[in-house]
Design a protein around this motif. Sequence first.
Motif, PDB file in Angstrom:
ATOM      1  N   GLU A 136      21.222 -60.601   7.771  1.00  0.00           N
ATOM      2  CA  GLU A 136      21.624 -61.758   6.962  1.00  0.00           C
ATOM      3  C   GLU A 136      20.605 -62.881   7.077  1.00  0.00           C
ATOM      4  OE1 GLU A 136      24.003 -64.328   4.537  1.00  0.00           O
ATOM      5  OE2 GLU A 136      23.623 -62.175   4.708  1.00  0.00           O
ATOM      6  N   ARG A 139      17.764 -62.043   4.840  1.00  0.00           N
ATOM      7  CA  ARG A 139      18.145 -62.224   3.435  1.00  0.00           C
ATOM      8  C   ARG A 139      18.081 -63.696   3.044  1.00  0.00           C
ATOM      9  NH1 ARG A 139      22.025 -63.769   0.194  1.00  0.00           N
ATOM     10  NH2 ARG A 139      23.344 -64.495   1.917  1.00  0.00           N
ATOM     11  N   THR A 144      11.724 -59.405   4.377  1.00  0.00           N
ATOM     12  CA  THR A 144      12.120 -58.006   4.577  1.00  0.00           C
ATOM     13  C   THR A 144      12.456 -57.786   6.043  1.00  0.00           C
ATOM     14  OG1 THR A 144      10.715 -57.212   2.771  1.00  0.00           O
ATOM     15  CG2 THR A 144      11.358 -55.606   4.452  1.00  0.00           C
TER      16      THR A 144
END
Length: 297
Positions: A136, A139, A144
């Motif tokens: 998370e 993200r 990546t």
Amino acid sequence: MKLVFFRGKVPNFGDELNLHVWPVLLPPGFLDEDESELFVGIGSIIGDHLDPQARKFVMGSGYAGYMGLPDIHDGTWDIRFVRGPHTAEKIGVSPDLSICDSAVLLRAMELPAPAQNVGVAFMPHYESLERGMWAEACRLAGMTLIDATQPVETVLAQIQGAELLITEAMHGAIVADALRTPWIGAKPIYSGHHMKWLDWSGALDIELRMHQLRPTSLLELYIAMTGRGGGQGKAGRLNEMPLARAPNWVLTHSAARHLQKMATLEPQMSSDSRIAQVTERAQNAVEAFVRSRVSVG
């Protein structure tokens, strides 16, 4: 001669490299299941846990203090080279044997094609994947996530394809450096993993810069504050309770913003001449060992 390396509950990229590197670089049939002779390969595997009666051949391994210090002068050890100067000093061998971590031998192998569209990547230590919320955080940071528990070929392709690798996993840095991907070292949240970075970087004359990570969970915060990396007891149970969701959300967002700031730092890499030199020395050491075994046979 049996290949020995660490294997925990889940695969770990640095350790699994042993199954990727040695069957390719050593002659067919060189390794078998004969435990009277042990081939000690990639990882912090030097220790007193290895069979005291077996003959042990060390090929670029390290000592990190995870196990007790062995007596490598008891007649059962054959040290061909070790990961770095810290290992050489701790076990009591010549600093001339501190060539490099043997994962550098990836440079002598055919590798998978670089992955596409990796961009900036972050590679947590494999233990952090279980303890934290790094998928998370990546993200949120627009990065990546490179998962050290994925197949070796997948991780190699991602490291090769990355524009920049921020890594808490030491073998992320070792492989990135070997394959010439710029990297930024992230100080492991568990302090017990710090010293081995200095061991490896010392062999490559890298003036190591390690940057603090921010924890993504209450459990990681506890580990960072206490230095405890084993069973976390109440802290581990609390991390999974509904009560922890709000503080974990705050910590994860803070960690993501910090990752973005880390990506603006100047990356590191050993010199082209130094990495070429240690690769050649490691290759020569392996080839000399193979020749000695063939002549004995």
